[in-house]
Design an enzyme around this catalytic site. Sequence first.
Site, PDB file in Angstrom:
ATOM      1  N   ARG A 140       0.847  -1.190   0.000  1.00 45.58           N
ATOM      2  CA  ARG A 140       0.000   0.000   0.000  1.00 45.58           C
ATOM      3  C   ARG A 140       0.884   1.241   0.000  1.00 45.58           C
ATOM      4  O   ARG A 140       1.921   1.284   0.663  1.00 45.58           O
ATOM      5  CB  ARG A 140      -0.905   0.034   1.242  1.00 45.58           C
ATOM      6  CG  ARG A 140      -2.129  -0.863   1.134  1.00 45.58           C
ATOM      7  CD  ARG A 140      -3.130  -0.345   0.105  1.00 45.58           C
ATOM      8  NE  ARG A 140      -4.313  -1.166   0.001  1.00 45.58           N
ATOM      9  CZ  ARG A 140      -4.476  -2.172  -0.870  1.00 45.58           C
ATOM     10  NH1 ARG A 140      -3.520  -2.485  -1.727  1.00 45.58           N
ATOM     11  NH2 ARG A 140      -5.602  -2.850  -0.903  1.00 45.58           N
ATOM     12  N   GLU A 192      -3.683   7.694  -5.437  1.00 44.42           N
ATOM     13  CA  GLU A 192      -3.881   6.947  -6.693  1.00 44.42           C
ATOM     14  C   GLU A 192      -5.138   7.439  -7.393  1.00 44.42           C
ATOM     15  O   GLU A 192      -6.144   7.654  -6.721  1.00 44.42           O
ATOM     16  CB  GLU A 192      -4.000   5.452  -6.392  1.00 44.42           C
ATOM     17  CG  GLU A 192      -2.700   4.874  -5.867  1.00 44.42           C
ATOM     18  CD  GLU A 192      -2.766   3.373  -5.576  1.00 44.42           C
ATOM     19  OE1 GLU A 192      -3.709   2.712  -6.015  1.00 44.42           O
ATOM     20  OE2 GLU A 192      -1.863   2.891  -4.887  1.00 44.42           O
ATOM     21  N   HIS A 202      -0.839   0.138 -10.021  1.00 44.10           N
ATOM     22  CA  HIS A 202      -1.561  -0.720  -9.056  1.00 44.10           C
ATOM     23  C   HIS A 202      -2.199  -1.927  -9.759  1.00 44.10           C
ATOM     24  O   HIS A 202      -3.423  -2.046  -9.847  1.00 44.10           O
ATOM     25  CB  HIS A 202      -2.632   0.082  -8.291  1.00 44.10           C
ATOM     26  CG  HIS A 202      -3.045  -0.594  -7.019  1.00 44.10           C
ATOM     27  ND1 HIS A 202      -3.504   0.072  -5.916  1.00 44.10           N
ATOM     28  CD2 HIS A 202      -3.064  -1.917  -6.671  1.00 44.10           C
ATOM     29  CE1 HIS A 202      -3.798  -0.789  -4.949  1.00 44.10           C
ATOM     30  NE2 HIS A 202      -3.550  -2.010  -5.396  1.00 44.10           N
TER      31      HIS A 202
END
Length: 341
Positions: free
Chosen positions: A260, A289, A308
């Site tokens: 993360r 993000e 991601h």
Amino acid sequence: MKTIFLVVLNIINGLTIYSMKKRFSVLVTRRLHRSALEELEKKCNVHLHSGEIPIAKKNLINKIKDMEGLICHPYDIVDEEVISNAENLKVISTFSVGYDHIDIKIAKSRKIKIGYTPEVLTNATAELTIGLILDILRRISEGDRIIRNKKWNQIFGAYDYTGTEISGKIIGIIGMGRIGREVAKKANGLGMKVIYHNRKSVSKRLERMLKAKYVSENVLYKNSDIISLHVPYNKNTHHLMNSKIFKKMKKTSFLINTSRGKIVNEKHLVTALKTKQIQGVGMDVYEVEPIKKDSPLLKLENVVLAPHVGSSTKETRQKMSDITAKNLILGLEGKRLLYSV
Ligand code: DGY
């Protein structure tokens, strides 16, 4: 005869009302695989959000009001405000192994069940971790940029464009859960030596199997050529990697983050990269993000950025979709979830 007919009619009516009653209202914040949506549609009235992704919080609060089930993703912040707006909510099923976007305490206090998707994405995430290691150490993406920018002829010299060999290097794994262990296995295959730090060491048998040595955090920071993060995000891991830690790391070392974004202090990371306190970073996750358009990381060459996609393989995402749908249905039917938090 007439009585029998009326009885049958009543039963049919009863069944219809029963089955109508049994349809659950569920909100799905992003498209899932067709098979998962079909499963949901058999038992639920599915409200599939089709607008902007991630769904705006105001919109989520509005749409979740009458829902009994929610399928969400890591970008959907399911906090107290959202949960307290959903009086009928019984199950939250997230399309992820991470659940730091959900206020678990509040959800549990409301007796809302929470489903997630561990195990199926372990291999895919570990593969991406290895991919980032290979890429940043061997400068694959950087080379791609050089070719596209028509600069190949500038790197003909024997020393002009050398990477770092992976074999023989020490990888320090922080967090020896499912994904950390899979990374250790794959790292063995590439000839790396594995050290790790975890809240608790794993069993001696597992250590032997993974050829992994338990060390203190400081020993890991000082000795690793590559540090790979595999811990969940919470208040204890917030900015775990910061300027103090970067100063402890080898100047030739690399950081890899597929867990993360907020585990790394990005501002401190940029300084560490610019001042050559560490050699490079491979990232799949970010503090914000999608990454901000003006992020200084975008200007650095010693950085590999993935959007991601740790779990994003055809195979894994199909399994995640199916589990997410199944978790939701099982929970709504009052049954045990396949994977519950
Ligand atoms: C997860 O499942 O938590 C991964 O980050 C993929 O979204």
